[in-house]
Design a protein around this motif. Structure first.
Motif, PDB file in Angstrom:
ATOM      1  N   LYS A  82       0.800  -1.217   0.000  1.00 39.37           N
ATOM      2  CA  LYS A  82       0.000   0.000   0.000  1.00 39.37           C
ATOM      3  C   LYS A  82       0.839   1.276   0.000  1.00 39.37           C
ATOM      4  CE  LYS A  82      -4.409  -1.536   1.896  1.00 39.37           C
ATOM      5  NZ  LYS A  82      -5.438  -1.298   2.931  1.00 39.37           N
ATOM      6  N   THR A  83       2.151   1.139  -0.016  1.00 40.76           N
ATOM      7  CA  THR A  83       3.002   2.326  -0.070  1.00 40.76           C
ATOM      8  C   THR A  83       3.010   2.887  -1.490  1.00 40.76           C
ATOM      9  OG1 THR A  83       4.953   0.971  -0.522  1.00 40.76           O
ATOM     10  CG2 THR A  83       4.492   1.511   1.768  1.00 40.76           C
ATOM     11  N   ASN A  84       3.270   4.158  -1.616  1.00 36.17           N
ATOM     12  CA  ASN A  84       3.273   4.814  -2.924  1.00 36.17           C
ATOM     13  C   ASN A  84       4.436   4.345  -3.799  1.00 36.17           C
ATOM     14  OD1 ASN A  84       1.023   6.353  -2.177  1.00 36.17           O
ATOM     15  ND2 ASN A  84       2.309   7.947  -1.274  1.00 36.17           N
ATOM     16  N   ASP A  85       5.508   3.884  -3.166  1.00 31.99           N
ATOM     17  CA  ASP A  85       6.706   3.514  -3.915  1.00 31.99           C
ATOM     18  C   ASP A  85       6.811   2.011  -4.174  1.00 31.99           C
ATOM     19  OD1 ASP A  85       7.503   6.184  -3.873  1.00 31.99           O
ATOM     20  OD2 ASP A  85       8.492   5.940  -1.931  1.00 31.99           O
ATOM     21  N   ALA A  86       5.779   1.238  -3.839  1.00 33.49           N
ATOM     22  CA  ALA A  86       5.871  -0.213  -3.967  1.00 33.49           C
ATOM     23  C   ALA A  86       6.160  -0.642  -5.404  1.00 33.49           C
ATOM     24  CB  ALA A  86       4.583  -0.870  -3.471  1.00 33.49           C
ATOM     25  N   LEU A  87       5.440  -0.064  -6.362  1.00 30.98           N
ATOM     26  CA  LEU A  87       5.628  -0.445  -7.767  1.00 30.98           C
ATOM     27  C   LEU A  87       7.008  -0.038  -8.257  1.00 30.98           C
ATOM     28  CD1 LEU A  87       4.485  -1.607 -10.373  1.00 30.98           C
ATOM     29  CD2 LEU A  87       3.543   0.658 -10.897  1.00 30.98           C
ATOM     30  N   LEU A  88       7.440   1.168  -7.925  1.00 32.98           N
ATOM     31  CA  LEU A  88       8.753   1.644  -8.355  1.00 32.98           C
ATOM     32  C   LEU A  88       9.867   0.783  -7.778  1.00 32.98           C
ATOM     33  CD1 LEU A  88      10.605   3.768  -9.699  1.00 32.98           C
ATOM     34  CD2 LEU A  88      10.453   5.092  -7.584  1.00 32.98           C
ATOM     35  N   ILE A  89       9.773   0.461  -6.493  1.00 37.03           N
ATOM     36  CA  ILE A  89      10.808  -0.336  -5.834  1.00 37.03           C
ATOM     37  C   ILE A  89      10.861  -1.743  -6.423  1.00 37.03           C
ATOM     38  CG2 ILE A  89      11.474  -1.381  -3.629  1.00 37.03           C
ATOM     39  CD1 ILE A  89      10.198   1.116  -2.303  1.00 37.03           C
ATOM     40  N   THR A  90       9.686  -2.329  -6.687  1.00 36.92           N
ATOM     41  CA  THR A  90       9.649  -3.668  -7.278  1.00 36.92           C
ATOM     42  C   THR A  90      10.257  -3.662  -8.675  1.00 36.92           C
ATOM     43  OG1 THR A  90       7.640  -4.174  -6.023  1.00 36.92           O
ATOM     44  CG2 THR A  90       8.154  -5.595  -7.881  1.00 36.92           C
ATOM     45  N   LEU A  91       9.905  -2.658  -9.476  1.00 38.09           N
ATOM     46  CA  LEU A  91      10.463  -2.564 -10.835  1.00 38.09           C
ATOM     47  C   LEU A  91      11.973  -2.342 -10.790  1.00 38.09           C
ATOM     48  CD1 LEU A  91       7.719  -0.434 -12.661  1.00 38.09           C
ATOM     49  CD2 LEU A  91       8.167  -2.879 -12.870  1.00 38.09           C
ATOM     50  N   ASN A  92      12.438  -1.520  -9.854  1.00 34.41           N
ATOM     51  CA  ASN A  92      13.885  -1.317  -9.708  1.00 34.41           C
ATOM     52  C   ASN A  92      14.599  -2.623  -9.376  1.00 34.41           C
ATOM     53  OD1 ASN A  92      13.854   1.412 -10.256  1.00 34.41           O
ATOM     54  ND2 ASN A  92      13.816   2.043  -8.115  1.00 34.41           N
ATOM     55  N   THR A  93      13.994  -3.402  -8.464  1.00 39.94           N
ATOM     56  CA  THR A  93      14.595  -4.674  -8.066  1.00 39.94           C
ATOM     57  C   THR A  93      14.705  -5.623  -9.250  1.00 39.94           C
ATOM     58  OG1 THR A  93      13.617  -4.406  -5.860  1.00 39.94           O
ATOM     59  CG2 THR A  93      14.445  -6.586  -6.442  1.00 39.94           C
ATOM     60  N   VAL A  94      13.603  -5.772  -9.989  1.00 36.67           N
ATOM     61  CA  VAL A  94      13.600  -6.689 -11.134  1.00 36.67           C
ATOM     62  C   VAL A  94      14.539  -6.188 -12.222  1.00 36.67           C
ATOM     63  CG1 VAL A  94      12.169  -7.700 -12.943  1.00 36.67           C
ATOM     64  CG2 VAL A  94      11.271  -7.484 -10.622  1.00 36.67           C
ATOM     65  N   LYS A  95      14.497  -4.897 -12.507  1.00 35.51           N
ATOM     66  CA  LYS A  95      15.332  -4.342 -13.583  1.00 35.51           C
ATOM     67  C   LYS A  95      16.814  -4.520 -13.292  1.00 35.51           C
ATOM     68  CE  LYS A  95      16.065   0.059 -13.838  1.00 35.51           C
ATOM     69  NZ  LYS A  95      15.881   1.525 -14.000  1.00 35.51           N
ATOM     70  N   LEU A  96      17.225  -4.178 -12.069  1.00 35.72           N
ATOM     71  CA  LEU A  96      18.638  -4.315 -11.720  1.00 35.72           C
ATOM     72  C   LEU A  96      19.084  -5.776 -11.757  1.00 35.72           C
ATOM     73  CD1 LEU A  96      19.031  -1.742  -8.797  1.00 35.72           C
ATOM     74  CD2 LEU A  96      20.079  -1.616 -11.058  1.00 35.72           C
ATOM     75  N   ASN A  97      18.245  -6.678 -11.240  1.00 35.82           N
ATOM     76  CA  ASN A  97      18.625  -8.089 -11.226  1.00 35.82           C
ATOM     77  C   ASN A  97      18.684  -8.672 -12.627  1.00 35.82           C
ATOM     78  OD1 ASN A  97      19.117  -8.640  -8.486  1.00 35.82           O
ATOM     79  ND2 ASN A  97      16.942  -8.776  -8.066  1.00 35.82           N
ATOM     80  N   VAL A  98      17.793  -8.260 -13.511  1.00 40.85           N
ATOM     81  CA  VAL A  98      17.845  -8.721 -14.903  1.00 40.85           C
ATOM     82  C   VAL A  98      19.123  -8.210 -15.577  1.00 40.85           C
ATOM     83  CG1 VAL A  98      16.762  -8.490 -17.175  1.00 40.85           C
ATOM     84  CG2 VAL A  98      15.366  -9.005 -15.181  1.00 40.85           C
ATOM     85  N   MET A  99      19.460  -6.958 -15.317  1.00 42.04           N
ATOM     86  CA  MET A  99      20.705  -6.411 -15.874  1.00 42.04           C
ATOM     87  C   MET A  99      21.914  -7.148 -15.317  1.00 42.04           C
ATOM     88  SD  MET A  99      19.724  -2.345 -15.702  1.00 42.04           S
ATOM     89  CE  MET A  99      21.291  -1.753 -16.341  1.00 42.04           C
ATOM     90  N   PHE A 100      21.910  -7.413 -14.009  1.00 47.70           N
ATOM     91  CA  PHE A 100      23.015  -8.165 -13.395  1.00 47.70           C
ATOM     92  C   PHE A 100      23.121  -9.563 -14.010  1.00 47.70           C
ATOM     93  CE2 PHE A 100      22.425  -5.685  -9.173  1.00 47.70           C
ATOM     94  CZ  PHE A 100      23.135  -4.616  -9.710  1.00 47.70           C
TER      95      PHE A 100
END
Length: 321
Positions: A82-100
């Motif tokens: 329910k936090t405002n940044d949940a979607l952004l944080i999740t996308l950052n996590t997936v994006k960085l891990n895919v790049m890694f």
């Protein structure tokens, strides 16, 4: 005319009974003792922690313990979703891990092939040692090295820009640049160690295949592309499947050591783990952190199952099971 059997009680070959598990353990007891520390570590930090997953569904109280705390269902999961940044944080996590994952796997395979093509044993050992050494540096040390590179006033990169008559850049305010910087540092630190597994798989390839290809006039590139890569593909697929299970886990040690509490860089570098850590420091409720951790593990497990199903269907050699 009767014939006597040549087999008698004395010369019948005796069938050796298969040793039981306790006999095997006693016979090789000193060898098995070597794995005891690893077994104890896995038991304590993996299996013994399973009961604490219940904390994710409780309002955990340190005095009442796991089985005495109040049950609140899925309310702890609302803390994150329910936090405002949940979607952004999740996308950052997936994006960085895919790049890694993509950059790390590609670089590790490339390094392993290069090591295999080196003919000088002395240079090969030197190169392997040089590539593996960064893996033993902590991310804290790496963060200070990066500050020496990207510092606005004294950083080596800005000094080079000044030398060529270009304007300096305040790198620690450029959020869009840091995903690529983190990928480069991840490759520099871990690709050398990751290449060892691929190099071991390459050295296990039957050398007669290369000899036959050489007789047929194949070049080095032909042997790499038509022999090494196809036979290395199952290993690449299996390791990729294993890494997919951690795609919702940000590299906390790396990102927190390098980024820290620099809020300017959060839009592109803040991941689930760092967000939960900051929230845990402020709120102090372990139930919220346990809920997010359970979410990460569940999604990772599902991703491994789904990816393995596709792999087994289209590339059986690379499937886990």
């Amino acid at each position: 005319m009767q014939t006597r059997s040549l087999l008698t009680k004395d010369n019948v070959p005796k069938i050796k009974k298969k040793a039981g598990i306790w006999q095997e353990l006693f016979k090789n007891r000193f060898s098995y003792l070597l794995i005891v520390p690893a077994l104890v570590y896995v038991f304590i930090f993996s299996y013994a922690t399973y009961p604490y997953l219940l904390i994710a569904f409780q309002h955990f109280n340190y005095q009442k313990g796991v089985f005495g705390s109040e049950w609140i269902g899925f309310q702890n999961f609302e803390f994150f979703f329910k936090t405002n940044d949940a979607l952004l944080i999740t996308l950052n996590t997936v994006k960085l891990n895919v790049m890694f994952l993509i950059a790390g796997t590609t670089t590790a395979v490339f390094i392993a092939i290069l090591f295999n093509e080196i003919r000088s044993r002395l240079f090969q050992r030197f190169a392997q040692t040089t590539m593996i050494f960064p893996n033993f540096l902590s991310w804290i040390i790496v963060s200070y090295m990066m500050y020496g590179l990207f510092s606005t006033d004294f950083g080596m990169i800005n000094q080079m820009l000044t030398f060529f008559g270009m304007a300096t850049v305040n790198w620690y305010t450029k959020a869009e640049a840091w995903p690529w910087i983190l990928v480069m540092m991840k490759i520099w630190k871990e690709a050398g160690m990751g290449s060892i597994i691929y190099l071991a798989a390459i050295t296990g390839i039957d050398h007669s295949l290369y000899e036959s290809a050489e007789i047929d006039g194949a070049t080095r590139w032909d042997k790499i592309w038509r022999i090494t890569m196809p036979l290395l593909a199952p290993t690449i697929a299996i390791l990729t499947l294993l890494n997919l299970g951690k795609i919702f886990y940000g590299d906390f040690g790396m990102i927190y050591a390098i980024i820290g509490d620099n809020g300017v860089l959060y839009p592109t570098t803040d991941v689930i783990d760092t967000y939960v850590f900051r929230s845990l420091r402020q709120i102090g409720d372990p139930s919220n952190a346990a809920a997010v951790g359970l979410f990460q593990s569940t999604v990772g497990l599902l991703l491994v199952f789904i990816a393995n199903w596709f792999t087994r269907r289209y590339f059986k050699e690379g499937a886990l099971y």
